[in-house]
Write an enzyme that holds these catalytic residues in place. Structure first.
Site, short mmCIF file in Angstrom:
data_model
loop_
_atom_site.label_atom_id
_atom_site.label_comp_id
_atom_site.label_asym_id
_atom_site.label_seq_id
_atom_site.Cartn_x
_atom_site.Cartn_y
_atom_site.Cartn_z
N GLU A 77 16.35 -14.10 -11.10
CA GLU A 77 16.98 -15.03 -10.21
C GLU A 77 16.34 -15.37 -8.92
O GLU A 77 15.58 -14.49 -8.52
CB GLU A 77 18.50 -14.22 -9.79
CG GLU A 77 19.38 -15.56 -9.35
CD GLU A 77 20.67 -14.82 -8.91
OE1 GLU A 77 21.70 -15.52 -8.87
OE2 GLU A 77 20.68 -13.40 -9.02
N LYS A 113 24.73 -20.87 -13.62
CA LYS A 113 25.43 -19.81 -13.39
C LYS A 113 26.95 -20.05 -13.34
O LYS A 113 27.47 -20.63 -12.29
CB LYS A 113 24.82 -19.17 -12.22
CG LYS A 113 25.60 -17.56 -11.71
CD LYS A 113 24.82 -17.00 -10.48
CE LYS A 113 25.43 -15.65 -10.38
NZ LYS A 113 24.75 -15.03 -9.04
N CYS A 173 22.71 -12.64 -13.23
CA CYS A 173 23.05 -11.67 -12.35
C CYS A 173 24.66 -11.38 -12.36
O CYS A 173 25.07 -10.35 -13.23
CB CYS A 173 22.65 -12.23 -10.91
SG CYS A 173 22.68 -10.72 -9.66
#
Length: 282
Positions: A47, A118, A159
């Site tokens: 990321e 995301k 993440c």
């Protein structure tokens, strides 16, 4: 690159990105070349690969989907004839103040194969340990994404998504056999949860989990946990780099995965009515 018969070699890159975009991307280029020399079919970056901003700063404005950072990773893929997952890149949203934190998969010819924005944003307040409000600058995506490739079906995530098992279940039910989790986990939460969460997502879906990570001190007050890992479908850590920057490689054995899914058919036993609409396929 020739298609492996029953699997492929994946490389996961651990970086310590800063606010110096050019330097970060030069380092990424070097790691891509190393991974390709070592036989990687797919190279995954963490990321915020191009930039980790100082907390409280806006960082660089988002780019168009086919902006300069994406073009650079596309050129890497074409140069090395390898699949490349460009961790995340900040993408501009037309007529909006916020950006998307997007993971982009490039094919060996440099074409864009999949884009995942995301979905779960890291808004936490653990005093003195981990305080962050990602939603201040980032807009959440709304669509899970799987990518059907000659290597197999790949599930994309980023993440903080790792804490939401329903996302990975939906990816697995859509056919994903390899789950990618490019991350910049905080040092505090990573020590307690990172490996446990990765193993859980791999075990419960009988899938490989590939987690390239940021590591070390980026700026004052911003430190990432590292521990870039590849987990097999039985929950075994088959490759790991705990500290420092570098590349780890592992073999993704899809024949082994298919056998495990036949012997322990958990995905066939899922109560699908407990889940909503399925993911987008690219």
């Amino acid at each position: 690159m020739t298609r492996p018969l029953n699997g492929f070699t994946v490389a996961a890159v651990q970086m310590r990105s800063t606010s110096d975009r050019d330097r970060n991307l030069d380092i990424a280029e070097g790691f891509a070349a190393e991974a390709a020399r070592r036989g990687a079919d797919l190279i995954a970056f963490p990321e915020n690969v191009a930039e980790v901003r100082a907390d409280g700063s806006a960082g660089s404005p988002g780019e168009p989907l086919e902006g300069p950072t994406a073009r650079r990773f596309a050129a890497m893929a074409a140069r090395h004839r390898a699949w490349i997952l460009a961790g995340t890149i900040a993408l501009r949203i037309p007529r909006a103040r916020k950006k998307h934190n997007a993971s982009i998969l490039f094919a060996p010819d440099g074409s864009m194969a999949a884009v995942y924005r995301k979905m779960h944003l890291f808004d936490v307040a653990i005093p003195g340990r981990a305080e962050f409000r990602e939603s201040r600058l980032i807009a959440a995506g709304d669509t899970p994404v799987v990518a059907s490739t000659p290597l197999g079906v790949l599930g994309l995530s980023v993440c903080y998504d790792l804490r939401f098992p329903e996302l990975y279940r939906r990816l697995a039910l859509a056919g994903a056999k390899v789950l990618f989790v490019p991350s910049a986990f905080t040092a505090y939460t990573g020590r307690a949860h990172w490996t446990a969460l990765l193993r859980a997502r791999a075990i419960e879906n009988l899938a490989y989990a590939v987690a390239p990570a940021q590591w070390g001190l980026h700026h004052a007050g911003r430190r990432s946990y590292g521990h870039t890992s590849v987990i097999d479908p039985w929950g075994k850590v088959i490759a790991e780099r705990a500290n420092g920057t570098g590349v780890v490689l592992a073999r993704v054995d899809l024949k082994h995965l298919d056998r495990l899914r036949r012997e322990l058919p958990v995905l066939r036993h899922v109560r699908r009515e407990l889940l909503g609409a399925g993911p987008e396929s690219d």
